[in-house]
Design a protein around this motif. Structure first.
Motif, mmCIF file in Angstrom:
data_model
loop_
_atom_site.group_PDB
_atom_site.id
_atom_site.type_symbol
_atom_site.label_atom_id
_atom_site.label_comp_id
_atom_site.label_asym_id
_atom_site.label_seq_id
_atom_site.Cartn_x
_atom_site.Cartn_y
_atom_site.Cartn_z
ATOM 1 N N THR A 47 -1.523 -5.439 -1.110
ATOM 2 C CA THR A 47 -0.445 -4.822 -0.339
ATOM 3 C C THR A 47 0.504 -4.091 -1.291
ATOM 4 O OG1 THR A 47 1.101 -6.694 -0.477
ATOM 5 C CG2 THR A 47 -0.498 -6.713 1.361
ATOM 6 N N SER A 48 1.201 -3.106 -0.757
ATOM 7 C CA SER A 48 2.184 -2.376 -1.569
ATOM 8 C C SER A 48 3.287 -3.309 -2.054
ATOM 9 C CB SER A 48 2.793 -1.229 -0.760
ATOM 10 O OG SER A 48 1.809 -0.285 -0.440
ATOM 11 N N ASP A 49 3.705 -4.241 -1.196
ATOM 12 C CA ASP A 49 4.764 -5.178 -1.584
ATOM 13 C C ASP A 49 4.356 -6.009 -2.793
ATOM 14 O OD1 ASP A 49 6.442 -4.299 0.428
ATOM 15 O OD2 ASP A 49 5.888 -5.900 1.818
ATOM 16 N N ARG A 50 3.125 -6.502 -2.793
ATOM 17 C CA ARG A 50 2.640 -7.290 -3.948
ATOM 18 C C ARG A 50 2.563 -6.435 -5.200
ATOM 19 N NH1 ARG A 50 -2.729 -10.262 -4.162
ATOM 20 N NH2 ARG A 50 -1.960 -10.887 -6.180
ATOM 21 N N ALA B 41 6.155 -5.845 -6.419
ATOM 22 C CA ALA B 41 6.768 -7.075 -6.914
ATOM 23 C C ALA B 41 6.184 -7.521 -8.249
ATOM 24 C CB ALA B 41 6.604 -8.194 -5.878
#
Length: 73
Positions: free
Chosen positions: A55-58, A61
Motif C-alpha cells: 500500500t502507499s501508506d506502508r 511510512a
C-alpha cells in the motif's frame, strides 16, 4: 495536481504551497529521473519495492525520505 500514474487517480491538488525544502527535493528527484534514462536494473528494484510495500501508506511510512502534509515539511 499529483496523479497516481498507475490508477490515474488524483492524489493531491495544489491548494497549499509546498515548503521550499520539499519543493527542492521533489525537483531534484524529478530531474534525476529525467536525466538518468531507463535502466532495467532500476525498474526491477522499483518493482521489488512495490511488491514488498503493498500500500502507499506502508511505502511512505517505511521508506519515504521526506514527506509533506498540509503545507508542512
Amino acid at each position: 495536481m499529483l496523479v497516481d500514474a498507475d490508477t490515474g487517480v488524483i492524489q493531491a491538488m495544489r491548494q497549499t504551497t509546498w515548503p521550499p525544502g520539499f519543493v527542492r527535493r521533489v525537483a531534484e528527484t524529478v530531474n534525476r529521473m529525467l536525466t538518468s534514462g531507463y535502466r532495467e536494473q532500476a525498474h526491477d528494484a522499483l518493482d521489488a519495492i512495490y511488491t514488498r510495500y503493498d500500500t502507499s501508506d506502508r511505502l511512505v511510512a517505511e521508506r519515504a525520505d521526506i514527506t509533506c502534509v498540509g503545507g508542512e515539511g
